[in-house]
Design a protein around this motif. Sequence first.
Motif, PDB file in Angstrom:
ATOM      1  N   ASP A   1     -25.793  25.486 -26.106  1.00 57.74           N
ATOM      2  CA  ASP A   1     -25.780  24.044 -25.855  1.00 57.74           C
ATOM      3  C   ASP A   1     -25.102  23.663 -24.539  1.00 57.74           C
ATOM      4  O   ASP A   1     -25.180  22.514 -24.120  1.00 57.74           O
ATOM      5  N   VAL A   2     -24.415  24.622 -23.917  1.00 61.70           N
ATOM      6  CA  VAL A   2     -23.697  24.317 -22.674  1.00 61.70           C
ATOM      7  C   VAL A   2     -24.668  24.397 -21.504  1.00 61.70           C
ATOM      8  O   VAL A   2     -25.297  25.426 -21.275  1.00 61.70           O
ATOM      9  N   PRO A   3     -24.825  23.304 -20.743  1.00 60.44           N
ATOM     10  CA  PRO A   3     -25.783  23.294 -19.630  1.00 60.44           C
ATOM     11  C   PRO A   3     -25.359  24.237 -18.505  1.00 60.44           C
ATOM     12  O   PRO A   3     -24.177  24.548 -18.333  1.00 60.44           O
ATOM     13  N   LEU A   4     -26.338  24.650 -17.724  1.00 58.87           N
ATOM     14  CA  LEU A   4     -26.109  25.591 -16.624  1.00 58.87           C
ATOM     15  C   LEU A   4     -25.108  25.054 -15.615  1.00 58.87           C
ATOM     16  O   LEU A   4     -24.254  25.795 -15.127  1.00 58.87           O
ATOM     17  N   ASN A   5     -25.190  23.761 -15.292  1.00 56.27           N
ATOM     18  CA  ASN A   5     -24.273  23.213 -14.279  1.00 56.27           C
ATOM     19  C   ASN A   5     -22.814  23.287 -14.739  1.00 56.27           C
ATOM     20  O   ASN A   5     -21.908  23.475 -13.935  1.00 56.27           O
ATOM     21  N   ARG A   6     -22.586  23.166 -16.052  1.00 58.36           N
ATOM     22  CA  ARG A   6     -21.231  23.295 -16.586  1.00 58.36           C
ATOM     23  C   ARG A   6     -20.737  24.740 -16.433  1.00 58.36           C
ATOM     24  O   ARG A   6     -19.585  24.979 -16.062  1.00 58.36           O
ATOM     25  N   GLN A   7     -21.618  25.704 -16.685  1.00 59.00           N
ATOM     26  CA  GLN A   7     -21.264  27.103 -16.524  1.00 59.00           C
ATOM     27  C   GLN A   7     -20.914  27.410 -15.067  1.00 59.00           C
ATOM     28  O   GLN A   7     -19.960  28.132 -14.785  1.00 59.00           O
ATOM     29  N   ILE A   8     -21.680  26.832 -14.150  1.00 61.29           N
ATOM     30  CA  ILE A   8     -21.431  27.050 -12.714  1.00 61.29           C
ATOM     31  C   ILE A   8     -20.075  26.483 -12.311  1.00 61.29           C
ATOM     32  O   ILE A   8     -19.317  27.114 -11.564  1.00 61.29           O
ATOM     33  N   VAL A   9     -19.750  25.300 -12.812  1.00 61.89           N
ATOM     34  CA  VAL A   9     -18.449  24.681 -12.515  1.00 61.89           C
ATOM     35  C   VAL A   9     -17.313  25.582 -13.004  1.00 61.89           C
ATOM     36  O   VAL A   9     -16.323  25.804 -12.299  1.00 61.89           O
ATOM     37  N   LEU A  10     -17.461  26.125 -14.203  1.00 62.06           N
ATOM     38  CA  LEU A  10     -16.432  27.001 -14.757  1.00 62.06           C
ATOM     39  C   LEU A  10     -16.292  28.285 -13.939  1.00 62.06           C
ATOM     40  O   LEU A  10     -15.180  28.762 -13.699  1.00 62.06           O
ATOM     41  N   LEU A  11     -17.413  28.838 -13.512  1.00 63.87           N
ATOM     42  CA  LEU A  11     -17.365  30.054 -12.703  1.00 63.87           C
ATOM     43  C   LEU A  11     -16.661  29.809 -11.376  1.00 63.87           C
ATOM     44  O   LEU A  11     -15.906  30.658 -10.891  1.00 63.87           O
ATOM     45  N   ARG A  12     -16.890  28.651 -10.789  1.00 66.12           N
ATOM     46  CA  ARG A  12     -16.212  28.318  -9.531  1.00 66.12           C
ATOM     47  C   ARG A  12     -14.712  28.185  -9.748  1.00 66.12           C
ATOM     48  O   ARG A  12     -13.909  28.640  -8.930  1.00 66.12           O
ATOM     49  N   ARG A  13     -14.324  27.554 -10.851  1.00 60.13           N
ATOM     50  CA  ARG A  13     -12.898  27.422 -11.164  1.00 60.13           C
ATOM     51  C   ARG A  13     -12.270  28.774 -11.437  1.00 60.13           C
ATOM     52  O   ARG A  13     -11.116  29.027 -11.105  1.00 60.13           O
ATOM     53  N   ALA A  14     -13.057  29.668 -12.032  1.00 64.47           N
ATOM     54  CA  ALA A  14     -12.538  30.993 -12.390  1.00 64.47           C
ATOM     55  C   ALA A  14     -12.297  31.866 -11.170  1.00 64.47           C
ATOM     56  O   ALA A  14     -11.530  32.832 -11.240  1.00 64.47           O
ATOM     57  N   GLN A  15     -12.903  31.553 -10.035  1.00 63.55           N
ATOM     58  CA  GLN A  15     -12.753  32.377  -8.836  1.00 63.55           C
ATOM     59  C   GLN A  15     -11.299  32.525  -8.411  1.00 63.55           C
ATOM     60  O   GLN A  15     -10.879  33.585  -7.966  1.00 63.55           O
ATOM     61  N   GLN A  16     -10.508  31.453  -8.577  1.00 62.63           N
ATOM     62  CA  GLN A  16      -9.117  31.533  -8.150  1.00 62.63           C
ATOM     63  C   GLN A  16      -8.257  32.368  -9.096  1.00 62.63           C
ATOM     64  O   GLN A  16      -7.108  32.689  -8.791  1.00 62.63           O
ATOM     65  N   TYR A  17      -8.816  32.743 -10.244  1.00 57.93           N
ATOM     66  CA  TYR A  17      -8.111  33.600 -11.196  1.00 57.93           C
ATOM     67  C   TYR A  17      -8.787  34.968 -11.302  1.00 57.93           C
ATOM     68  O   TYR A  17      -8.616  35.674 -12.291  1.00 57.93           O
ATOM     69  N   THR A  18      -9.568  35.325 -10.297  1.00 59.05           N
ATOM     70  CA  THR A  18     -10.312  36.581 -10.319  1.00 59.05           C
ATOM     71  C   THR A  18      -9.726  37.576  -9.331  1.00 59.05           C
ATOM     72  O   THR A  18      -9.407  37.219  -8.203  1.00 59.05           O
ATOM     73  N   VAL A  19      -9.564  38.809  -9.789  1.00 60.15           N
ATOM     74  CA  VAL A  19      -9.118  39.888  -8.905  1.00 60.15           C
ATOM     75  C   VAL A  19     -10.204  40.956  -8.871  1.00 60.15           C
ATOM     76  O   VAL A  19     -10.970  41.099  -9.828  1.00 60.15           O
ATOM     77  N   ASN A  20     -10.284  41.688  -7.785  1.00 60.54           N
ATOM     78  CA  ASN A  20     -11.255  42.775  -7.657  1.00 60.54           C
ATOM     79  C   ASN A  20     -10.565  44.103  -7.902  1.00 60.54           C
ATOM     80  O   ASN A  20      -9.497  44.359  -7.335  1.00 60.54           O
ATOM     81  N   VAL A  21     -11.151  44.929  -8.751  1.00 59.03           N
ATOM     82  CA  VAL A  21     -10.581  46.247  -9.026  1.00 59.03           C
ATOM     83  C   VAL A  21     -11.584  47.325  -8.636  1.00 59.03           C
ATOM     84  O   VAL A  21     -12.793  47.127  -8.721  1.00 59.03           O
ATOM     85  N   PHE A  22     -11.068  48.464  -8.226  1.00 55.70           N
ATOM     86  CA  PHE A  22     -11.905  49.586  -7.828  1.00 55.70           C
ATOM     87  C   PHE A  22     -12.422  50.328  -9.063  1.00 55.70           C
ATOM     88  O   PHE A  22     -11.858  50.195 -10.152  1.00 55.70           O
ATOM     89  N   PRO A  23     -13.481  51.110  -8.891  1.00 57.88           N
ATOM     90  CA  PRO A  23     -14.103  51.797 -10.033  1.00 57.88           C
ATOM     91  C   PRO A  23     -13.141  52.616 -10.882  1.00 57.88           C
ATOM     92  O   PRO A  23     -13.225  52.601 -12.113  1.00 57.88           O
ATOM     93  N   GLY A  24     -12.202  53.325 -10.244  1.00 59.07           N
ATOM     94  CA  GLY A  24     -11.251  54.143 -11.003  1.00 59.07           C
ATOM     95  C   GLY A  24     -10.398  53.301 -11.942  1.00 59.07           C
ATOM     96  O   GLY A  24     -10.183  53.660 -13.107  1.00 59.07           O
TER      97      GLY A  24
END
Length: 200
Positions: free
Chosen positions: A130-153
């Motif tokens: 039931d959650v529209p795509l634009n809402r998911q996109i907004v959440l993903l953008r907000r999540a970027q500031q809480y995202t870290v990149n980790v290496f494969p190991g």
Amino acid sequence: LETVLDDFKSAPSNLDHDLLSIAAMRLFYTHYFFRRAHEMVYPLKTSEGPVPIAADSSIFDLLSTNEVGSESYARSLKADEKPLPLRQALSTAAQAFRVIDAPTQGIVVPYGVKGRAIIGELAAAFTSEDVPLNRQIVLLRRAQQYTVNVFPGMLKKLTEVGAVREVQPESGIYYLDDRHYHDELGVTHEALSELPLNQA
């Protein structure tokens, strides 16, 4: 660095008798950039990026004169069309450029109250139809500031101990379990309860 050290050894007064002086720093970066000038334009391979890139092109060229793109556009002009006012190929440069050429995986971490909240919101948004795509996109953008990149190991270790999960199977959006994140230490493959942290 060797050039600076040699200069310092032969004539320390030219560098104010201090390897950390402004003169020494200026000399170091002059040599550093001169020797790496060919790299500083960020040359691109023709196969890089989802769009065709001309041979011997570079990020610098795409973001400045963009000679190849401009000439190609000029050849396709009709009599009543005007030349491009801006030549830069911003989209092509963005798609082709990689600051760190490594296969890292982004993981949303529970940094503070807001970090934990965004993980919960993502899980709810991507498990409900039931959650529209634009809402998911907004959440993903907000999540970027809480995202870290980790290496494969590191990702492998985290996965093996069950510290990384997807908000929804096959969504490609990963988050870190609370027990494997510390606001000061960051991501750890050991659960915090297993680490010898100093107790204040």
